[in-house]
Structures are given as C-alpha cells and as structure tokens.
Write a protein that holds these residues in place. Sequence first.
Motif, short mmCIF file in Angstrom:
data_model
loop_
_atom_site.label_atom_id
_atom_site.label_comp_id
_atom_site.label_asym_id
_atom_site.label_seq_id
_atom_site.Cartn_x
_atom_site.Cartn_y
_atom_site.Cartn_z
N GLU A 1 0.83 -1.21 0.00
CA GLU A 1 0.00 0.00 0.00
C GLU A 1 0.87 1.26 0.00
OE1 GLU A 1 -3.31 2.26 2.83
OE2 GLU A 1 -2.80 0.16 3.21
N ASN A 2 1.84 1.29 0.89
CA ASN A 2 2.72 2.47 0.97
C ASN A 2 3.60 2.61 -0.26
OD1 ASN A 2 1.81 3.32 3.51
ND2 ASN A 2 3.22 1.94 4.57
N ALA A 3 4.09 1.48 -0.78
CA ALA A 3 4.95 1.53 -1.97
C ALA A 3 4.17 1.98 -3.20
CB ALA A 3 5.57 0.16 -2.22
N THR A 4 2.91 1.55 -3.33
CA THR A 4 2.07 1.97 -4.45
C THR A 4 1.82 3.47 -4.41
OG1 THR A 4 0.99 -0.20 -4.53
CG2 THR A 4 -0.15 1.64 -5.60
N ILE B 1 9.24 1.17 -8.41
CA ILE B 1 9.53 1.23 -6.98
C ILE B 1 9.92 -0.18 -6.52
CG2 ILE B 1 8.57 1.50 -4.66
CD1 ILE B 1 9.14 4.16 -5.92
N VAL B 2 11.05 -0.26 -5.83
CA VAL B 2 11.50 -1.52 -5.25
C VAL B 2 11.10 -1.49 -3.77
CG1 VAL B 2 13.46 -3.04 -4.80
CG2 VAL B 2 13.45 -1.58 -6.84
N ALA B 3 10.12 -2.30 -3.42
CA ALA B 3 9.59 -2.30 -2.06
C ALA B 3 10.20 -3.41 -1.23
CB ALA B 3 8.07 -2.46 -2.10
N VAL C 1 12.31 -8.54 -2.09
CA VAL C 1 11.71 -7.30 -2.58
C VAL C 1 10.51 -7.59 -3.49
CG1 VAL C 1 13.93 -6.10 -2.49
CG2 VAL C 1 13.20 -7.17 -4.63
N THR C 2 9.70 -6.56 -3.66
CA THR C 2 8.60 -6.59 -4.62
C THR C 2 8.76 -5.42 -5.57
OG1 THR C 2 7.11 -7.61 -3.00
CG2 THR C 2 6.10 -6.56 -4.92
N LEU D 1 5.80 -7.70 -9.01
CA LEU D 1 6.69 -8.84 -9.17
C LEU D 1 7.38 -9.11 -7.83
CD1 LEU D 1 8.50 -7.81 -12.51
CD2 LEU D 1 6.65 -9.47 -12.25
N HIS D 2 7.13 -10.28 -7.26
CA HIS D 2 7.74 -10.61 -5.97
C HIS D 2 8.99 -11.44 -6.19
CE1 HIS D 2 8.13 -11.34 -1.73
NE2 HIS D 2 8.21 -12.64 -1.96
N TRP D 3 10.12 -10.95 -5.70
CA TRP D 3 11.38 -11.67 -5.79
C TRP D 3 11.70 -12.26 -4.43
CZ3 TRP D 3 14.78 -7.58 -8.84
CH2 TRP D 3 14.25 -7.44 -10.13
#
Length: 396
Positions: free
Chosen positions: A330-333, A344-346, A361-362, A371-373
């Motif tokens: 939510e905050n990263a979006t 943005i790399v969250a 990271v996402t 994309l979830h890594w």
Amino acid sequence: MSRIAVYLTGGIAAYKAVEVVRGLQKQGHQVRVVMTENAEHFVAKQTLAALTKYPVLDNLWVESEQAKISHIELADWSELALVVPATANIIAKLAYGLADDAASTTLLATSSPILVVPAMNSHMWSKPSTQRNISQIKADGVKVLEPVVGRLAEGYSGKGRMPEVSQVLAWVDSFLSNSNSDKRIVITAGGTLEPIDPVRYIGNRSSGKMGIALAKAAASAGFKVDLIVGNISVDLPDDINIKVSQIETTEQMLKAVKENFEAADVLIMAAAVADYRVKNYVNHKIKKQAKIQYQLDLEETPDILKTIGALKRPDQLVIGFAAETNDLLENATKKLESKNADIIVANDVSKNVFGNDEDEVTILQKKSCPLHWQRMDKSKIAKRLIKLVEENLIKK
C-alpha cells in the motif's frame, strides 16, 4: 556468437583464464587459445586444447603448422582477441609493436578488437613505465579492464589482482553487445546524515550494500555509473566505469543527483535518505547538563525522488526504493504514484535487512502486476534490477 582468441600470458592468474575460456564457451562463443612459454609454467596447454578442441598456438616453428602460417591464420580467424591475464611484459610488447613469440606476433597481426585484462604485482602496475604503456595501448584502441585491489600472490593487498571471472565475462559480453556503452546511470547508496552539532547527527541503519551492488552490476552491464554515496559500511567499488561522489546530508545528495541526472538515462535512488533535519544547527558541542531536558526541533529534508521525478524527461527512467515496516504494498504503491517514478522496489526492513547480504523485494511498475522476488543475495537482486532497467530503456 563470436570467434574469440584467448591469449594466456605468464602470471599466477593464468589458472583463472581457464574458467574464462569455459565461460565464453558456455555463452556460445567459439574459442581458440594462444599461450606464452611462461604461461605454460602455470597451466598445461593440454588442458586448453582439450577444452577448445583446437591445438594451442605456442610456437611459430612447429613443422606441421608452417604450411598455413599459423599466427596469420589465427589472427584472421578471430573476431575478438582477449589477453587474460596480461602481464606487464605483453602490455609493453603491445605498446611498442614487438613480436618475438607466438602470442605477440599473432597480436601484432590481429586487426580485430583487442581486450586486455592486466594482472600483476601492485608495484609493477603502478610503475610509470607500465602506466605509460597502458596509456599507449588505450590510445591505439585497445580496451583495458583494470586490475582490482585485493590480496596478491605475494601475501599482501594492493591494486594488481585480476578481476573475478564473472566480471571479465560480463565485460566481454558488454563489449560484444555494446548495448549500454553509451548509457549513463546515476545510483545513490548508503544513508544521509543530518548534523545536530559538530559531534552528533541524525542518521539511519543503511549499510550501502544494495546501492554498491547495483553500481557494480550496472558497470558490468556496460553502463557508465555515477555513484553518489552517503554514510556506508562497505568498501567502495574500484571500477573504471564507476565515478564516485561522496556526500553527507540530504541537501548535498539532492545537489549531486541534479548535477548528474541531466546527462543520465537512469536514476536509481537506493540511498536511505534522512527525512528530517535539525532546524537550528548548533556550531559547538552541546554539553550535557544535569536536570535540563534538550528538545530537537526538526524540519523536513528535500524529497529527492519527488524532485527528480518531476524533472525527468520522457526518455529517462527513475527508480526508487520503499523501505517499509508495515503496509508494504500500500505504501509503496502510493510512492510510485506520488513521486512520478517508473519503478519502486519495495522491501520490508523489519525483516533484518539493514546490513544483511540478502533481501526480499517486490517490484512495482505502472500498469503492471507486482513482481515478488524471493529472498536472495543483494548482488543477485542488483543484477535482476539492472536487467529490468535494460528492458525498460528499450521500451523508452
């Protein structure tokens, strides 16, 4: 794929060249090998012959080879010449056009590009004569991957160590693809510090590992890198394609980013920027006094990502990091939308991220699913992110 002639000369790092040959083959290149007599004291030529399925050229006077003028045939065959490791001796021969053995004679007859990876004792590398020779071969169009600082065979550290095999392979690949050689990327790393007085400051726990890993990955991919670092706890990279600027405060970082971004294609804001600074800095050490409470009056620092996001051109790419402890996506979006960033790399920094070698990271991009890594080494995240940068630049 290319036809590559690999030249092994007589340094202790010759054993690493075997892995370079294998790596080039795995990339699909056709490889043949030339060796000096001294190189064969470190690596047997039968090893390279078995790997390449070609005889190793180490002698101009072998009767079976005289009919086809072996050094000219190989020079004409090769589309790229790679000298690894390159001793001070072979560099001097290249600089002066000497041809007194199979390797130097074949190199003199080569019209294709020549790439050189020096490796030697640090005192030999720093010698004025060696540096003159390096300058000369560069002026002649030879590409040089400079040695790195590290532990040498002599038992002490210095600049002269051959770069890791992976870096050599990435450098060759970058030269052959030449896709990023004209691209410039600005990367920030570490944390900014906001002084309270000459002794104390407001800071954060950033180590700079992620930003440094990104700079190394970008340089390996062929980018010219402007690395802007704040407070870090890791070594700075030693790479001719990375220019380092060191700053302390958020205001200084903003100034440095602005100065470098205008001529850049990409900005990656990996630094952990202090969001607040002391409103009234005291120019002397604040003394502790009994029964007196001291209160800091804070104000916001400049928002670097938002400032640059508003300035970017359509052909430029801006990437930010969102370090959160709760409501990650939510905050990263919100950050992706409000900062006018492209990516943005969250990451959830409550999960032992600061100072750690690994992260999870996402990746958030506009009009794309997250994309979830999974958790992995930060160097691997850096390589994947630089690959994503390359893909987005193509779209631009």
